[in-house]
Motif scaffolding. Structure first.
Motif, PDB file in Angstrom:
ATOM      1  N   THR A  26       0.841  -1.204   0.000  1.00 15.33           N
ATOM      2  CA  THR A  26       0.000   0.000   0.000  1.00 15.33           C
ATOM      3  C   THR A  26       0.878   1.257   0.000  1.00 15.33           C
ATOM      4  OG1 THR A  26      -1.768  -1.186   1.142  1.00 15.33           O
ATOM      5  CG2 THR A  26      -1.823   1.215   1.276  1.00 15.33           C
ATOM      6  N   THR A  44      -4.501  -3.594   4.733  1.00 14.18           N
ATOM      7  CA  THR A  44      -5.526  -3.532   3.695  1.00 14.18           C
ATOM      8  C   THR A  44      -6.556  -4.632   3.947  1.00 14.18           C
ATOM      9  OG1 THR A  44      -3.873  -2.719   2.144  1.00 14.18           O
ATOM     10  CG2 THR A  44      -5.887  -3.621   1.189  1.00 14.18           C
ATOM     11  N   ASP A  68      -4.308  -3.308  -5.205  1.00 18.26           N
ATOM     12  CA  ASP A  68      -3.511  -3.452  -3.983  1.00 18.26           C
ATOM     13  C   ASP A  68      -4.169  -4.520  -3.111  1.00 18.26           C
ATOM     14  OD1 ASP A  68      -2.134  -3.151  -1.622  1.00 18.26           O
ATOM     15  OD2 ASP A  68      -2.962  -1.154  -1.165  1.00 18.26           O
TER      16      ASP A  68
HETATM   17 MG    MG Z   1      -1.853  -2.892   2.245  1.00 16.26          MG
END
Ligand code: MG
Ligand code: GTP
Length: 182
Positions: A26, A44, A68
Motif C-alpha cells: 500500500t 488492507t 492493492d
Molecule cells: Mg496494504
C-alpha cells in the motif's frame, strides 16, 4: 474520428500487487500515485484500487489500474477473482523479513496457477525488495538474484516507498514489458 484517435493512443493495464502482510504494498502505491508516505500500518482489507495515469510519450497515454491486494491470509481466498485478467504483477517482500522473502515464491506460484495472459503465457511478474532504507537486512542480493532467475521473474530491484527509491523507475520498466506483450 476523434474518438477513434483517442482510443488508439490510450492503453489500460491492470496490475496486481501482492506479497506478505506489512511488506509495503500500500505504501508503494501511495508513493507512486500520491507521492506521499505514512509511517503507521493499516492493513488492507480485501483489496484497494488506485489509478495512475502516465504520459508515456507525446501521443501515448497509459492508465494503470493498480490492485492493492491484502497480504493477510484471511483475505487471500479471494485472490483468484482479484488476479483475473491482470496484465502485470508485482510481488513484494521486505528486506528485513526473511520470511516474506521465502513467501515470494508462494505468491509467484499462486499467480502462475490462477492467471494467464490472453495467449496463455504467464503474467509478467516483477520482484521488489522493499524497505531498502533500513539497515537490518535479512536477505542478500545474490539470494534475490538466484530466486528471481529460478522462478521466472522478469526482474527485480530494491525499493523504498519511504525514501522514494526506484518506485517510478521500476514501474516504467514494468510498463515497457507490458507494452511489448500487449
Ligand atoms: Mg496494504
Ligand atoms: P497489507 O495491506 O497488510 O498486506 O500490508 P502492506 O504490504 O500494504 O504494507 P503497508 O504498505 O501498509 O506497510 C506496512 C508498514 O511498513 C507501514 O508501517 C509502513 O509505514 C512501513 N513501510 C512501507 N514501506 C516502507 C519502506 O520503504 N521503508 C520503511 N522503513 N518502512 C516502510
Amino acid at each position: 474520428l476523434l474518438t477513434e484517435y483517442n482510443r488508439a493512443t490510450e492503453k489500460l493495464f491492470k496490475v496486481i500487487i501482492i506479497g506478505d502482510p506489512g511488506v509495503g504494498k500500500t505504501s508503494f502505491i501511495r508513493r507512486y500515485v500520491q507521492n506521499a508516505f505514512r509511517g503507521d500500518y493499516k492493513a488492507t482489507i480485501g483489496v484497494d484500487f488506485a489509478l495512475k495515469i502516465v504520459r508515456w510519450s507525446e501521443n501515448q497515454t497509459i492508465k494503470l489500474q493498480l490492485w492493492d491486494i491484502a497480504g493477510q491470509e484471511r483475505f487471500t481466498w479471494m485472490t483468484r477473482v482479484y488476479y483475473k485478467e491482470a496484465q502485470g504483477c508485482i510481488i513484494m517482500f521486505d528486506l528485513t523479513s526473511r520470511n516474506s522473502f521465502k513467501n515470494a515464491v508462494k505468491w509467484k506460484k499462486d499467480v502462475d496457477s490462477k492467471c494467464f495472459l490472453e495467449d496463455g503465457a504467464p503474467v509478467p511478474c516483477m520482484l521488489l525488495a522493499n524497505k531498502c532504507d533500513l539497515q537490518q537486512r535479512e536477505v542478500d542480493q545474490w539470494e534475490i538474484e538466484t530466486l528471481c532467475r529460478e522462478h521466472g521473474f522478469i526482474g527485480w530491484t530494491e525499493t523504498s516507498a519511504k525514501d522514494d527509491l526506484m518506485v517510478g523507475d521500476c514501474m516504467r520498466f514494468l510498463i515497457e514489458i507490458m507494452m511489448k506483450y500487449n
